[in-house]
Each structure stands twice: as structure tokens, then as C-alpha cells.
Design a protein around this motif. Structure first.
Motif, short mmCIF file in Angstrom:
data_model
loop_
_atom_site.label_atom_id
_atom_site.label_comp_id
_atom_site.label_asym_id
_atom_site.label_seq_id
_atom_site.Cartn_x
_atom_site.Cartn_y
_atom_site.Cartn_z
N GLU A 76 8.31 -53.02 73.10
CA GLU A 76 9.60 -53.48 73.59
C GLU A 76 10.71 -52.47 73.27
O GLU A 76 11.58 -52.20 74.12
CB GLU A 76 9.95 -54.84 72.97
N ALA A 77 10.66 -51.91 72.06
CA ALA A 77 11.67 -50.92 71.68
C ALA A 77 11.58 -49.67 72.55
O ALA A 77 12.61 -49.11 72.96
CB ALA A 77 11.51 -50.55 70.20
N ALA A 78 10.35 -49.24 72.84
CA ALA A 78 10.17 -48.07 73.70
C ALA A 78 10.68 -48.33 75.11
O ALA A 78 11.35 -47.49 75.72
CB ALA A 78 8.69 -47.68 73.72
N ARG A 79 10.37 -49.54 75.61
CA ARG A 79 10.80 -49.90 76.98
C ARG A 79 12.33 -49.93 77.08
O ARG A 79 12.90 -49.54 78.10
CB ARG A 79 10.22 -51.27 77.33
N ASP A 80 12.99 -50.37 75.99
CA ASP A 80 14.45 -50.49 76.00
C ASP A 80 15.15 -49.28 75.42
O ASP A 80 16.36 -49.34 75.14
CB ASP A 80 14.87 -51.74 75.22
N ASP A 81 14.39 -48.20 75.19
CA ASP A 81 14.96 -46.96 74.63
C ASP A 81 15.59 -47.22 73.26
O ASP A 81 16.67 -46.72 72.95
CB ASP A 81 15.99 -46.35 75.59
N ARG A 82 14.88 -48.03 72.43
CA ARG A 82 15.38 -48.36 71.09
C ARG A 82 14.44 -47.90 69.98
O ARG A 82 14.53 -48.38 68.85
CB ARG A 82 15.56 -49.88 70.96
N LEU A 83 13.52 -47.00 70.30
CA LEU A 83 12.63 -46.52 69.25
C LEU A 83 13.43 -45.82 68.16
O LEU A 83 14.36 -45.06 68.46
CB LEU A 83 11.59 -45.54 69.82
N PRO A 84 13.10 -46.06 66.90
CA PRO A 84 13.83 -45.38 65.82
C PRO A 84 13.56 -43.88 65.82
O PRO A 84 12.48 -43.42 66.23
CB PRO A 84 13.27 -46.03 64.55
N GLU A 85 14.56 -43.14 65.36
CA GLU A 85 14.36 -41.70 65.15
C GLU A 85 13.80 -41.56 63.73
O GLU A 85 14.53 -41.46 62.76
CB GLU A 85 15.69 -40.95 65.28
N LEU A 86 12.47 -41.58 63.64
CA LEU A 86 11.80 -41.74 62.35
C LEU A 86 12.14 -40.60 61.38
O LEU A 86 12.27 -39.44 61.77
CB LEU A 86 10.29 -41.80 62.55
N ILE A 87 12.25 -40.97 60.12
CA ILE A 87 12.52 -40.00 59.06
C ILE A 87 11.41 -38.96 59.01
O ILE A 87 10.24 -39.25 59.30
CB ILE A 87 12.66 -40.73 57.71
N TRP A 145 9.41 -48.04 60.07
CA TRP A 145 10.49 -47.83 61.04
C TRP A 145 11.75 -47.22 60.40
O TRP A 145 12.84 -47.29 60.97
CB TRP A 145 10.87 -49.14 61.75
N LEU A 146 11.64 -46.61 59.23
CA LEU A 146 12.83 -46.09 58.57
C LEU A 146 13.30 -44.79 59.21
O LEU A 146 12.51 -43.93 59.57
CB LEU A 146 12.56 -45.86 57.08
N GLU A 147 14.61 -44.68 59.29
CA GLU A 147 15.27 -43.46 59.76
C GLU A 147 15.93 -42.78 58.57
O GLU A 147 16.06 -43.37 57.49
CB GLU A 147 16.31 -43.80 60.82
N ALA A 148 16.36 -41.55 58.77
CA ALA A 148 17.00 -40.82 57.67
C ALA A 148 18.22 -41.57 57.12
O ALA A 148 18.46 -41.59 55.91
CB ALA A 148 17.41 -39.42 58.14
N LYS A 149 18.94 -42.25 57.99
CA LYS A 149 20.15 -42.95 57.56
C LYS A 149 19.84 -44.16 56.67
O LYS A 149 20.73 -44.68 56.00
CB LYS A 149 20.96 -43.41 58.77
N ASP A 150 18.58 -44.62 56.65
CA ASP A 150 18.20 -45.76 55.82
C ASP A 150 17.85 -45.35 54.39
O ASP A 150 17.65 -46.21 53.53
CB ASP A 150 16.98 -46.47 56.42
N VAL A 151 17.74 -44.03 54.13
CA VAL A 151 17.19 -43.51 52.88
C VAL A 151 18.25 -42.67 52.17
O VAL A 151 18.75 -41.69 52.73
CB VAL A 151 15.92 -42.68 53.15
N ILE A 152 18.56 -43.04 50.93
CA ILE A 152 19.71 -42.41 50.27
C ILE A 152 19.46 -40.97 49.86
O ILE A 152 20.41 -40.19 49.77
CB ILE A 152 20.17 -43.23 49.05
N ASN A 153 18.20 -40.59 49.61
CA ASN A 153 17.98 -39.20 49.20
C ASN A 153 17.81 -38.25 50.38
O ASN A 153 17.26 -37.17 50.25
CB ASN A 153 16.84 -39.05 48.19
N THR A 154 18.36 -38.66 51.54
CA THR A 154 18.58 -37.71 52.64
C THR A 154 20.05 -37.25 52.61
O THR A 154 20.44 -36.40 53.41
CB THR A 154 18.30 -38.37 54.01
N LEU A 155 20.83 -37.83 51.68
CA LEU A 155 22.24 -37.46 51.56
C LEU A 155 22.41 -36.22 50.70
O LEU A 155 21.58 -35.91 49.84
CB LEU A 155 23.03 -38.61 50.91
#
Length: 574
Positions: A322-333, A551-561
């Protein structure tokens, strides 16, 4: 025949178990356990290191004695000392030690009093009511043992991803050196980067008349050839793992890779989309009637059903279609998004390397910062730090940071959450740290309500920052303790606390599904290795695997800061 690191580690672990049951010197037992941990976590094969004439005694916790024993195991596949001990103490007693709640003293009592030598013996004794009659056991203990042995025996054996990697890497290299072989890839749960792997599915493309099937069945580690044909061969390896090799035509490579990567539920969902368009999708391609219209690449398969490419880690039918169909796939870390590691140990507690050595290893990883989190005083077995020693370490880190170039060591600690929810060291010293990593290390058997309240009370402390390995599980070894993680996540969101995704392949804690939950609830996470040596920093990739499955993205993880942003976030008041 190559002997893998996990096989060497298993021998040392069994040796340590049996010695402990025999009441051997605890330092000797610990030496084998530490050696097993070093070998298991080493990024390089002991077999290869010996072939390269490397001195194994320089590895952490190995020394000359264990180095010589490793050499014997690599050369012969066995260890005479273990065989000697097994002659007087049944080797199956080591299996009993894997049952949670059965330590060496209890195993020894069960063996001496009831002649229990195996899991089957243990189950029969528990069912008969004999265990409750032993001193120090009782009815409740007997019931727990019965439940745990049934759970242990009922589980299909699965291999931790790190061990599967070693097996797969050797086999893939072997197959690539076969005449006529073009592509070699491991599909299945291995490619989806699940934390454990049941078997290995390997796909190859070859030129005509390649001898790949014969070469595969002749592989040194093959214990049994189950079946063999022109395009498929199934074997059991010496380790017990099943491996399926399939030769696929280049024109069907993408379709076969998609099909055998799975998951089954994901594939069914994709096939249903194909049916709606009048297509048949299988391992040979995408077909309109009898015409193959796609299948050379996975991208082609997805394109035919109106979807973008879906990364393997997401293919569990948990909303990715569903996420792929709606162009909502996460930009994975990605691994390259990580700017530093927030959970590492030095030799001040139970780590193997000095502050300076850990800092150098962090530089080699390309990190901007690296945190030192030695254990606090309650973990006496790990030589945990009291207030005085922690203050001394803080000064040492400050001095070292003045000399370091390209990396900053962060001042932290792995702080015990005590049974009443208080923290193991006073606020007067915690305020001198950059942040804290807090953990439950004992009293795993509290009720769900009490364990949850214990952690919630700890999170009320303004110096609480990160909850380490939040469920306390050890994969294939220890079940998670009872705790309401949803309630913990709600509190973390309210209090601006962080949950750790512990990247150590024995833990991978949180699970992928819990990572998804944290993301949905807006809880920030750290991905940290819990490194006890410089080589353990490589475990970060396993944490990234798990994060991507969650489904985590870089913005979900603090040690990408960057460091300045990270410090601001960890202040609890924003």
C-alpha cells in the motif's frame, strides 16, 4: 574442511558449561566464555587468520593457551580437552544450561540427584513431579522448567544472522569460483535480513554445461545430499543447516530472485495485483497468457503491477504494498547515515580496549563521535564503576579529547535501573555526563506490571536519556522479560527519552515490529553496538538491517545527527 568461528565458539562455550558444572576455577570458566565471545564476534575467520600466519594470542581475551586450542580445533575440528571432560561429565548437560533458570548448580543437582542427562530426561522428571522434591526447587520452579523445556524443544532451530553470514560467505565464494557461474546471490530470509535464518536459498546463473551442481554437492561442508537434479540441489551442511541451490536462466533471474526472497505473504500480495491485470507471476517471470513480458530484473516484476522497487527488508506484507502504491515508502536509513556510536565499553569495566583505542577505531569508522558507556557499580561481575571511578574517567576523557583529532569521545555510562526504579549512581555525578544509557540487568522475573513501573520510575529521573536493549532478550538464549513496551514508548515520547536499538547480533533489541511501533508513536531511537572491543563496532550494520526492517529513516535515529544537534536533543528540555 574450514571450521567456522561459531563452531570454535560453541566448543569453548560447551567447555565452559561443563567446567562450571564441575565447580572448576571460575576464572578458568570465564576465560573460555570470554574467548568464545571474542571468536564469535571477530569479523575475520580464525581459519583465514591462521592461514595468514597471524598471531591469534594478540586478540582480546585469547592469549597463548586459547590461541593454541583454536589452532587445534581449526586443524582437527575437535578439542582433546573437551573430549576428556565429556568422558566424565555428559556433554548433554551443556544443553540443560540453555534452559533459562538452570544455572550450573541446579544442573549439577539434577544430574546427581535424578541422573538427568538430557532435555528429554528433564521433561520427564518435571512431568513426574520429581523436581519439586529437590532442595532449592519447589513446585513453581518445576512448572517454569517444564514450560521452558517444552518451549525450547518445540522451536524449529534457526541460526543467528551473523553465524549464517559466515556460512553463506564461504559457500558463495566457493560457488563463484566455479566454471561458467555468473551470478550468485543468497535469497530468502537471509536477504530480507531477518535476525535468524532457517535455511539458505542460493540462486545462480550459469553458462551452458557448468559443473556447478557437482561442485556444490562436493563441497567440503556438505554432510548429506538430500536431492540433486539439473537445476536444483538440496544439501544438509555439517552445521545442520539446509541449503538449496537453484540454477535459473538469466531471462528469469529477477522473477526468481523476487520469488525466493519472499516473504510468502508479500509474494501472494504481488501475485494478486498481477491477477487483477491479467498476469501470472511466478519464479519464471511475469506472463500474459503464455508470453513472458518481464522477469529479467526485480524492478521489471514490480513495474508490471504498478509498483516501484520495494527493498527486501520491507517484504513482509506489513503495509509495504500500500505504501509503494501511494508513493509512501520510507527512505530507509543507511549505514553511511550514522555519525557515531552511543553505546561502547572500554577496559575500565568489561571491555577489551582503552579509551584511546576505541577512539581510533571510531575514526576508522568515519565517526564524528563515540560514546564510552562502561557499566555502573551494580554490575560487579563487569567491574562496574562507582562514583569515584566514574569521575576519574570523566577527567580522563576530557584530557584525551584535547588531543584527539577528528572525533569526540562522549562521557556516558551504562547505568543500572535498580529494582525500585532508582538509578545506580547519584544525580550529583550523572550531571557531569553528556548523557546516560540506562538498562535492566537483573530481576528479569518481575511481573509485567512491576517491571513496567520500574522502568517508568527510572525515566522520571531528569538524567535518564536512553533505555538500552529495552526487552532484555538474547536471541536463541533468553526470552524478553515481561514489560509493557507500548506504555514505555508512550512515556518515552512524553519525557523526551530515547529507545535503543541494540545492534549486537545476539540481541537486536528492539525487534523490527517494535521499531515500527516506535516510529509510529514518534519515539526517537539510537542504533548502538554495545561494543566491548574495537571489532564490535562493525555490528552497526546488523542494527541498520533491523532498523530498515522496522521502516526507520535517518530522521528517526538520533545518532544520524551532528554532535551539536545531538547534545541539544539529549538535554531532555530540548
Amino acid at each position: 574442511m574450514p571450521v567456522h568461528n561459531n563452531e570454535i565458539a560453541d566448543i569453548f562455550e560447551e567447555l565452559a558449561d561443563l567446567l562450571e558444572i564441575e565447580d572448576a576455577n571460575p576464572f578458568r570458566v570465564r576465560a573460555y566464555r570470554n574467548g568464545a565471545r571474542t571468536v564469535r564476534s571477530c569479523g575475520k575467520s580464525m581459519h583465514d587468520l591462521l592461514n595468514q600466519k597471524k598471531d591469534l594470542s594478540t586478540l582480546p581475551d585469547i592469549g597463548e593457551d586459547l590461541a593454541e586450542k583454536i589452532k587445534v580445533i581449526v586443524e582437527t575440528g575437535k578439542l582433546p580437552l573437551l573430549e576428556e571432560i565429556e568422558s566424565r561429565t555428559p556433554s548433554a548437560l551443556s544443553d540443560l544450561m540453555k534452559i533459562e533458570g538452570l544455572g550450573p548448580k541446579r544442573v549439577k543437582t539434577l544430574y546427581k540427584e535424578l541422573r538427568i542427562k538430557s532435555l528429554d530426561d528433564l521433561k520427564r522428571a518435571a512431568l513426574s513431579g520429581k523436581i519439586r522434591e529437590l532442595k532449592g526447587f519447589g513446585r513453581k520452579t518445576e512448572q517454569r522448567i517444564r514450560e521452558r523445556v517444552e518451549h525450547f524443544a518445540g522451536e524449529a532451530p534457526r541460526t543467528r544472522l551473523t553465524e549464517a553470514e559466515e556460512i553463506a560467505a564461504t559457500l558463495v565464494d566457493y560457488l563463484r569460483n566455479t566454471e561458467g557461474v555468473k551470478d550468485v546471490i543468497v535469497a530468502g530470509s537471509y536477504r530480507r535480513r531477518m535476525e535468524t535464518v532457517g535455511d539458505l536459498d542460493i540462486l545462480v546463473t550459469t553458462s551452458r554445461n557448468s559443473p556447478v551442481m557437482d561442485r556444490f554437492s562436493d563441497y567440503d561442508e556438505v554432510d548429506e545430499v538430500v536431492s540433486k537434479g539439473k537445476t536444483r540441489c538440496t544439501v544438509h551442511l555439517r552445521s545442520g543447516m539446509q541449503v538449496d541451490l537453484r540454477v535459473v536462466p538469466q531471462v528469469s533471474y529477477g522473477a526468481a530472485l523476487h520469488y525466493f526472497t519472499g516473504s510468502k505473504a508479500h509474494n501472494i500480495a504481488v501475485r494478486k495485483l498481477g491477477v487483477k491485470k491479467g498476469y501470472k507471476i511466478n519464479e519464471y517471470g511475469v506472463f500474459r497468457d503464455d508470453e513472458r513480458i518481464a522477469g529479467r530484473t526485480e524492478e521489471e516484476v514490480y513495474e508490471q503491477v504498478g509498483l516501484p522497487y520495494i527493498p527486501p527488508e520491507l517484504r513482509e506484507n506489513r503495509g509495504e504494498i500500500e505504501a509503494a502504491r501511494d508513493d509512501r515508502l520510507p527512505e530507509l536509513i543507511r549505514l553511511e547515515d550514522i555519525r557515531g556510536d552511543l553505546h561502547c565499553h572500554s577496559n575500565a569495566s568489561d571491555g577489551h580496549h582503552s579509551l584511546k583505542q576505541m577512539a581510533k577505531a571510531g575514526v576508522e569508522c568515519g565517526y564524528e563521535y563515540l560514546s564510552i558507556n562502561d557499566h555502573s557499580r551494580h554490575v560487579t561481575v563487569a567491574h562496574g564503576l562507582d562514583k569515584k571511578r566514574l569521575l576519574e574517567q570523566i577527567k580522563e576523557i576530557d584530557k584525551l579529547n584535547e588531543r584527539l583529532d577528528g572525533i569526540v569521545l562522549l562521557k556516558s555510562i551504562e547505568l543500572d535501573i535498580l529494582e525500585n526504579g532508582s538509578l545506580d549512581l547519584p544525580d550529583s555525578v550523572l550531571k557531569e555526563l553528556d548523557f546516560t544509557v540506562c538498562a535492566v540487568h537483573y530481576k528479569f522475573n518481575l511481573s509485567r506490571s512491576k517491571q513496567t513501573q520500574r522502568i517508568l520510575r527510572a525515566m522520571d529521573n531528569p538524567y535518564f536519556n536512553i533505555l538500552a536493549h529495552p526487552s532484555g532478550r538474547l536471541i536463541n538464549e533468553r526470552e524478553p522479560y515481561e514489560v509493557d513496551l507500548e506504555k514505555i514508548m508512550e512515556a518515552a515520547s512524553e519525557r523526551e527519552c530515547i529507545l535503543e536499538l541494540n545492534a549486537h547480533p545476539d540481541r537486536l533489541d528492539l525487534t523490527d515490529e517494535r521499531c515500527m511501533m516506535a516510529r509510529e508513536m514518534g519515539v526517537k531511537m539510537s542504533i548502538s553496538t554495545d561494543s566491548h572491543s574495537t571489532s564490535d563496532l562493525d555490528f552497526m550494520r546488523f542494527g541498520i538491517n533491523q532498523a530498515r526492517r522496522g521502516w526507520l529513516e535517518a530522521k528517526d535515529v538520533i545518532n544520524t545527527l551532528g554532535l551539536a544537534e545531538l547534545k541539544k536533543l539529549l538535554m531532555r528540555d530540548g
